[in-house]
Design an enzyme around this catalytic site. Structure first.
Site, PDB file in Angstrom:
ATOM      1  N   CYS A  31      37.787 -32.333 -10.278  1.00  0.00           N
ATOM      2  CA  CYS A  31      38.965 -32.735 -11.039  1.00  0.00           C
ATOM      3  C   CYS A  31      38.810 -32.232 -12.468  1.00  0.00           C
ATOM      4  O   CYS A  31      37.705 -31.939 -12.923  1.00  0.00           O
ATOM      5  CB  CYS A  31      39.106 -34.242 -11.031  1.00  0.00           C
ATOM      6  N   TYR A 168      39.217 -33.035   3.098  1.00  0.00           N
ATOM      7  CA  TYR A 168      38.371 -33.797   2.174  1.00  0.00           C
ATOM      8  C   TYR A 168      38.091 -35.168   2.774  1.00  0.00           C
ATOM      9  O   TYR A 168      38.998 -35.972   2.965  1.00  0.00           O
ATOM     10  CB  TYR A 168      39.124 -33.896   0.848  1.00  0.00           C
ATOM     11  N   HIS A 171      33.628 -39.127  -0.974  1.00  0.00           N
ATOM     12  CA  HIS A 171      33.817 -40.048  -2.089  1.00  0.00           C
ATOM     13  C   HIS A 171      34.569 -41.317  -1.720  1.00  0.00           C
ATOM     14  O   HIS A 171      35.124 -41.983  -2.599  1.00  0.00           O
ATOM     15  CB  HIS A 171      34.522 -39.337  -3.257  1.00  0.00           C
ATOM     16  N   ASP A 263      27.151 -39.083  -6.840  1.00  0.00           N
ATOM     17  CA  ASP A 263      27.363 -37.648  -6.633  1.00  0.00           C
ATOM     18  C   ASP A 263      27.376 -36.924  -7.980  1.00  0.00           C
ATOM     19  O   ASP A 263      26.664 -35.945  -8.183  1.00  0.00           O
ATOM     20  CB  ASP A 263      28.690 -37.446  -5.892  1.00  0.00           C
TER      21      ASP A 263
END
Ligand code: ADP
Ligand code: SF4
Length: 704
Positions: A31, A168, A171, A263
């Site tokens: 991001c 995806y 997360h 992460d």
């Protein structure tokens, strides 16, 4: 320069399904605060990474549908979203890299505040965070719809020019992960229960994408390998089982840790390569290429990841932000030129603040399109100025470096024997060792410049400035932590401080340390209060941590480390008082007050440490301003400016940016017009309305 042959392995092409990456450098999705709100800056930033030599350049997450949208991130809801994504893929391809897109539906991770659509999830569930929004359970037709949205997005992604299509599942924030998770998925049909059932949705999404675009595009799974333990029954993590079950299904495994705080761990809490022990198993269960991350900046570590059989592709988000040209520098053997990420997560904070990200090490990040800043090239000088920079902290160092790169004659003076300013001091505080990279990299560059004179051990006065034979003077003399308690809470000095020993971070960094029972009052809320508390505990102090915020080091929520910080402070400090201010002190006692009720508590205090704010160290600038234009002009000086903390105390990234801006513009004056390009939204005024829409009412239409 040539690179030693042991690094050649990093430049081998890697086949990923139907496409081939030119080398092993893989910029994984990250991001950046640009997303769909700032599409041109996003495209230019990705293009610069490709130019810097990355074999694959990925987008951030890209929503497939308005029922799972993240407000700021990219979107590919339909073909109208193709053009701006195509701008990014065009620039990525122009420089020979593959373009990857990270398709996502955020399920119950988002409250859909923009679209106002009721979120969807495998089972009924409150959405994440604090929004009073509940996600509804998906029925079979919702699942069919979701599969179609992903499939359509994959087809549109190919039309936009992408070479790798991600599903995806990382997360903990996407629909496929919610299906996988026993915590989220309580279904009793073929999408719930056994792991095979819970993995069905992810399997179908990958199969659908492969069927739709797999002839020309690779299909990747991004997966957090550690996120599927069930805290309710303490059962084992199923991450490995998922990889084993779907081992040969995708063309690429992008594996990481499920919780972003782990992460994207900051250097304060994790070292380079910290994920290796978690993801090492992946290559042993699949023949498909594997990419993983670990804040890799050392070429030797990268080689060992490949040779050691942990990874095929060296994934990087932050290292590619701090140095978009990292692969090119390794390729050319220019190892000293690598601008290593310091692991501060200011980039994450930019994104979480909803603005184009910034970077402590790379001041051009986010400025590629709007200001036309390139991370490596800078226009040569266009005036005959000689520049005196006073202060060798991040602002002064970056100003001198970039001015030197432009070809200006520069003198960089600092009163300290060691250049580096605040980073040279702060890097000795617990967990901040990597901060030193900010000065080390700049000093390394400066020492090679014949047109820059480094003048440590020079306490510069106004007289010295006048005699320096400089036409431009940049005062980058930094800031001092205040000792009166004024900050966000107190606008006047805290009463009674004269009766107790008072210390600031400057004292602690200069080894003037308190002892015994210490009350630390933090009204700054970034890292300083926390690391000073750690240092004091190390020195044997009994620390009471006091903050008017409801969380310890509240700003670190934005740098994805607040929970770790608070855990550490709770474990090490004698007491922690949140939502509390230091109201007043008297010898031996600190009076704390609840910020809501004013109710006071007295705690024993042999000393008080204040991290409440900084004041510019601008005496030199003020003295030069007092001398006036005539006296300065007579000395050949046409402009005196302040940079960095001397202009506005803040974070290191702001100081570096300030120095760079000055080097580009030779000025810091506020301009009437915004000093960068703005992106205006695509005209949508005349687009057809959806069913149920009436358009704008004309005067008189409203019933009285
Ligand atoms: P910034 O973050 O804005 O770069 P720093 O506090 O890191 O600011 O660095 C400021 C530097 O300026 C410090 O190293 C400090 O010692 C130096 N300095 C301050 N005043 C003077 C001065 N009058 N002459 C020379 N150096 C100075
Ligand atoms: Fe690294 Fe900090 Fe830059 Fe992010 S902001 S890329 S963590 S140096």
């Amino acid at each position: 320069m040539t690179r030693p042959s042991r690094f050649d392995i990093l430049f081998e092409p890697v086949r990923i399904g139907p496409v081939t990456a030119r080398n092993r450098f893989f910029q994984v999705p990250h991001c950046n605060g640009m997303g769909r709100a700032f599409p041109s800056p996003m495209a230019a930033m990705r293009g610069v990474k490709a130019e810097g030599g990355w074999g694959v350049v990925s987008t951030e997450q890209c929503d497939v549908h308005h029922s799972g949208n993240h407000q700021r991130e990219l979107r590919l809801w339909d073909e109208r979203d193709i053009p701006y994504l195509a701008r990014a893929t065009g620039l990525i391809h122009e420089h020979g890299a593959l373009a990857a897109v990270e398709l996502v539906h955020n399920g119950s991770h988002v409250a859909n505040l923009e679209s106002r659509t009721v979120p969807i999830a495998p089972s009924l569930r409150l959405t994440r965070g604090i929004n009073p929004v509940t996600a509804r359970a998906m029925d079979k037709s919702d699942i069919r719809d979701a599969r179609r949205w992903y499939r359509t997005a994959a087809v549109n992604a190919r039309r936009a020019g992408f070479d790798i299509i991600y599903v995806y599942a990382g997360h903990g924030m996407t629909l496929p992960v919610h299906f996988l998770s026993r915590r989220h998925n309580h279904r009793t049909d073929e999408y719930g229960g056994s792991l095979e059932n819970r993995a069905r949705f992810l399997r179908e999404l990958v199969e659908d994408a492969k069927e739709a675009v797999g002839d020309t595009c690779a299909v990747a799974i991004r997966f957090g390998v550690d996120g599927l333990a069930d805290s309710r029954d303490g059962s084992k993590d199923e991450g490995r089982d998922v990889v084993e079950m779907l081992a040969e299904l995708p063309d690429l495994w992008d594996v990481n840790l499920s919780d972003f705080d782990d992460d994207g761990v900051t250097a304060r809490f994790g070292d380079e390569g910290h994920q290796e022990k978690y993801v090492r198993f992946v290559k042993s269960v699949t023949t498909k290429p594997v990419v993983g991350v670990g804040r890799f900046t050392s070429p030797d570590t990268m080689v060992s990841m490949v040779r050691g059989g942990t990874l095929d592709l060296i994934g990087a988000a932050r290292p590619s932000i701090a140095d978009p040209f990292l692969p090119r520098k390794i390729e050319e053997g220019r190892f000293d030129d690598i601008r290593e990420c310091v692991g501060c997560n200011i980039c994450v904070a930019g994104d979480r603040s909803g603005v184009p990200m910034r970077c402590t090490q790379n001041p051009t990040m986010g400025e590629e399109w709007r200001r036309g800043w390139h991370p490596e090239y800078i226009p040569p000088k266009d005036t005959d100025d000689t520049v005196l920079v006073v202060g060798g902290g991040p602002a002064g160092l970056e100003a001198a470096r970039a001015l030197g790169q432009r070809g200006y004659d520069v003198m960089l003076a600092d009163r300290g024997r060691q250049l580096g300013g605040r980073v040279a001091r702060e890097c000795r505080l617990p967990g901040l060792g990597t901060w030193a990279r900010v000065s080390e990299w700049r000093l390394g560059q400066l020492r090679r410049m014949r047109n820059v004179q480094l003048l440590p051990d020079n306490d510069i006065t106004a007289e010295m400035v006048l005699q320096a034979e400089a036409s431009l003077v940049a005062v980058a003399t930094g800031a001092t932590w205040r000792a009166d308690g004024i900050g966000r809470y107190h606008s006047e000095a805290i009463p009674g401080l004269e009766g107790v020993p008072v210390y600031t971070p400057d004292d602690v960094m200069d080894s003037r340390l308190p002892s015994g029972r210490v009350v630390l009052f933090d009204d700054d809320h970034y890292y300083m209060g926390g690391v000073i508390a750690e240092r004091l505990v190390e020195q044997g102090c009994e620390v009471t941590f006091v903050t008017p915020e409801s969380l310890v080091s509240a700003y670190t929520q934005l740098t994805a480390e607040q929970r770790k910080v608070q855990r550490r402070i709770l474990r090490t400090c004698a007491a922690v008082h949140t939502s509390t201010t230091l109201a007043r002190t008297e010898p031996g006692t600190a009076h704390l007050a609840c910020v809501f009720t004013g109710r006071e508590t007295a705690v024993a205090a042999d000393a008080v440490v204040l991290t409440t704010g900084m004041v510019p160290r601008d005496e030199l600038y003020q003295e030069l301003a007092r001398r006036g234009e005539a006296e300065l002009g007579a000395a050949g000086i046409r402009r005196v400016v302040r940079l960095g903390d001397c202009l506005g105390p803040g974070i290191i990234a702001a100081a570096v940016h300030s120095g760079h801006l000055f080097a580009r513009t030779l000025d810091t004056a506020l301009t009437d017009r915004a000093p960068y390009r703005r992106e205006n939204v695509e005209p949508g005024w005349d687009l057809p309305l959806p069913p149920g829409g009436e358009g704008l009412w004309a005067p008189g239409d409203v019933l009285s």
